[in-house]
Design an enzyme around this catalytic site. Sequence first.
Site, PDB file in Angstrom:
ATOM      1  N   HIS A 212       7.416  11.904  -4.320  1.00  0.00           N
ATOM      2  CA  HIS A 212       6.935  10.613  -3.818  1.00  0.00           C
ATOM      3  C   HIS A 212       6.714   9.604  -4.954  1.00  0.00           C
ATOM      4  CE1 HIS A 212       3.847   8.206  -1.353  1.00  0.00           C
ATOM      5  NE2 HIS A 212       4.945   8.188  -0.645  1.00  0.00           N
ATOM      6  N   LYS A 214       7.227   6.763  -7.907  1.00  0.00           N
ATOM      7  CA  LYS A 214       8.011   5.556  -8.144  1.00  0.00           C
ATOM      8  C   LYS A 214       7.817   5.203  -9.617  1.00  0.00           C
ATOM      9  CE  LYS A 214       6.653   5.293  -3.642  1.00  0.00           C
ATOM     10  NZ  LYS A 214       5.563   6.067  -3.024  1.00  0.00           N
ATOM     11  N   ASP A 219      13.265   2.155 -22.412  1.00  0.00           N
ATOM     12  CA  ASP A 219      13.198   2.427 -23.853  1.00  0.00           C
ATOM     13  C   ASP A 219      11.900   3.099 -24.297  1.00  0.00           C
ATOM     14  OD1 ASP A 219      15.671   1.250 -23.972  1.00  0.00           O
ATOM     15  OD2 ASP A 219      14.961  -0.656 -24.790  1.00  0.00           O
ATOM     16  N   HIS A 388       0.280  -1.214   1.985  1.00  0.00           N
ATOM     17  CA  HIS A 388       0.847   0.055   1.536  1.00  0.00           C
ATOM     18  C   HIS A 388       0.252   0.500   0.201  1.00  0.00           C
ATOM     19  CE1 HIS A 388       4.269   2.734   0.152  1.00  0.00           C
ATOM     20  NE2 HIS A 388       4.072   3.175   1.375  1.00  0.00           N
ATOM     21  N   LYS A 390      -2.098   2.043  -2.760  1.00  0.00           N
ATOM     22  CA  LYS A 390      -2.910   3.248  -2.922  1.00  0.00           C
ATOM     23  C   LYS A 390      -3.889   2.980  -4.063  1.00  0.00           C
ATOM     24  CE  LYS A 390       1.366   4.750  -1.422  1.00  0.00           C
ATOM     25  NZ  LYS A 390       1.178   4.603   0.007  1.00  0.00           N
ATOM     26  N   ASP A 395     -17.422   1.410  -9.074  1.00  0.00           N
ATOM     27  CA  ASP A 395     -18.501   0.938  -9.962  1.00  0.00           C
ATOM     28  C   ASP A 395     -18.054   0.065 -11.128  1.00  0.00           C
ATOM     29  OD1 ASP A 395     -20.180   2.388  -8.345  1.00  0.00           O
ATOM     30  OD2 ASP A 395     -20.487   4.024  -9.751  1.00  0.00           O
TER      31      ASP A 395
END
Length: 471
Positions: A212, A214, A219, A388, A390, A395
């Site tokens: 999952h 991405k 370089d 979408h 995450k 704090d």
Amino acid sequence: MDQMLIPILIGLYALVALIMVIGLLLNGVRPSKTLAWLLAIFTIPVAGVLFYILFGRNRRKSKLFTLKNQFATVGEFRTIHCYPELSGNKQKITSLIENTAKCPVTCHNRLELLKDGKNTFESIFRAIEQAKDHIHLQYYIFEDGVLADKLLEVFERKIGENVTIRLLYDGIGSYSLSKKYLKKLKAIGVETAQFLPFKFGRFLSALNYRNHRKIIVIDNKIGFTGGINISDKYLKGDPALGKWHDTHLKIEGEAVDFLNRTFVTDWFLASEKKVDVSSFHIHTLPQKGTSLQMVPSGPDDDFDVMEQVYFSIINSAEKYLYIVNPYIIPNHAILQALMTAALSGVDVRILMSSSTDIKLVDWCVRAYFESYLKAGIKIYLYDDGFLHSKVMLCDDEIASIGTANLDNRSLQQNYEAQVFVYDKALCGSMKNDFLQDCQKARLLSDYKAYKERPWTKKLIEGFAKLLSPLL
């Protein structure tokens, strides 16, 4: 003949079931889960065995993929220690990550928070144009379209400049990626590999375990990770859900080396080809910058890394805990941690879309609302498109951005990549964005009113909740 065949088949089934029972008793982690699978195997002929093969095996014990064992093929991480200023028990979180994910805190980094598709892809294309040696791309979803065509055009030009390009895509998430497009990539010299291809021979062992992540690395100097895939819906929106909102990170500095090593390890697993990392250089900023830790996690880790880190952050919260996530289907530990934090006086807020892209998942997500509200957790439902991201904020000290949802699939089954940032300025900026988005959303906070929702909805949510370990 048929009368003789039936006892043989029954005997074979009994043998297979017995082997699975022994495996469960030897490798089972949670007694309740082990008991449930034992009941399924003995009470649902054939289907119980198939479901166990698909969803029940303990990868941490079997080490089917053994990703971590491949680190020797790409060289060990070069550790550079530093210690961010964190209050209370939050310093323990950095030790937890280093001991489980083997990724220490790095401090010489520059971060840029990227919101939504347009800003993210503009930044990605600018960085790709700067490539001199290599471009590594890894995506769960890589789809044909405007973005893919533009990448193809840039790739052809960079390959002409002797830049090596490797593309790794997930066999299920990128199932719609056309053979025609792949042929074009190979024709111009892009190296491609598919993570756990959707093949009959590996169907039962691989279907439930997806990559999952991405990731883009240029370089070993510039890296990108977050929730955004290569899909035109991030530019054009979705007919049913509207505009897709997401959060991504651009990283410059020594942490990029960890991101690249994650890619190289996955590349070796998918392609069985080694990447020569001897030419990779750690690009350290001249002055101390943003402190962060990269956390790659997967089903073959020795520990439940992502679950442990999320659990620890939730328990460390003293003032507030803000969460943006489309798929919050907590297991017992995470649910109890969230409720305990709220009941202890921590301001716990969850921001999510009013509906998700998968109806069954939507019902399952809502099945936990009553428990949240009873504990005093505020739920904000966002109507202006699909969130979408995450993200977890704690704090003004910890910000988490990456690919991992708060569900069993991300915590136990998927290969994920999450970044944990220890920077008050970034936390403050993201906190302000969160509160502004909450003002645009519908607040659920009345437990008694929500409890009186129609029994039909409760029944549907209860059924979906039963499937939560599989979602």
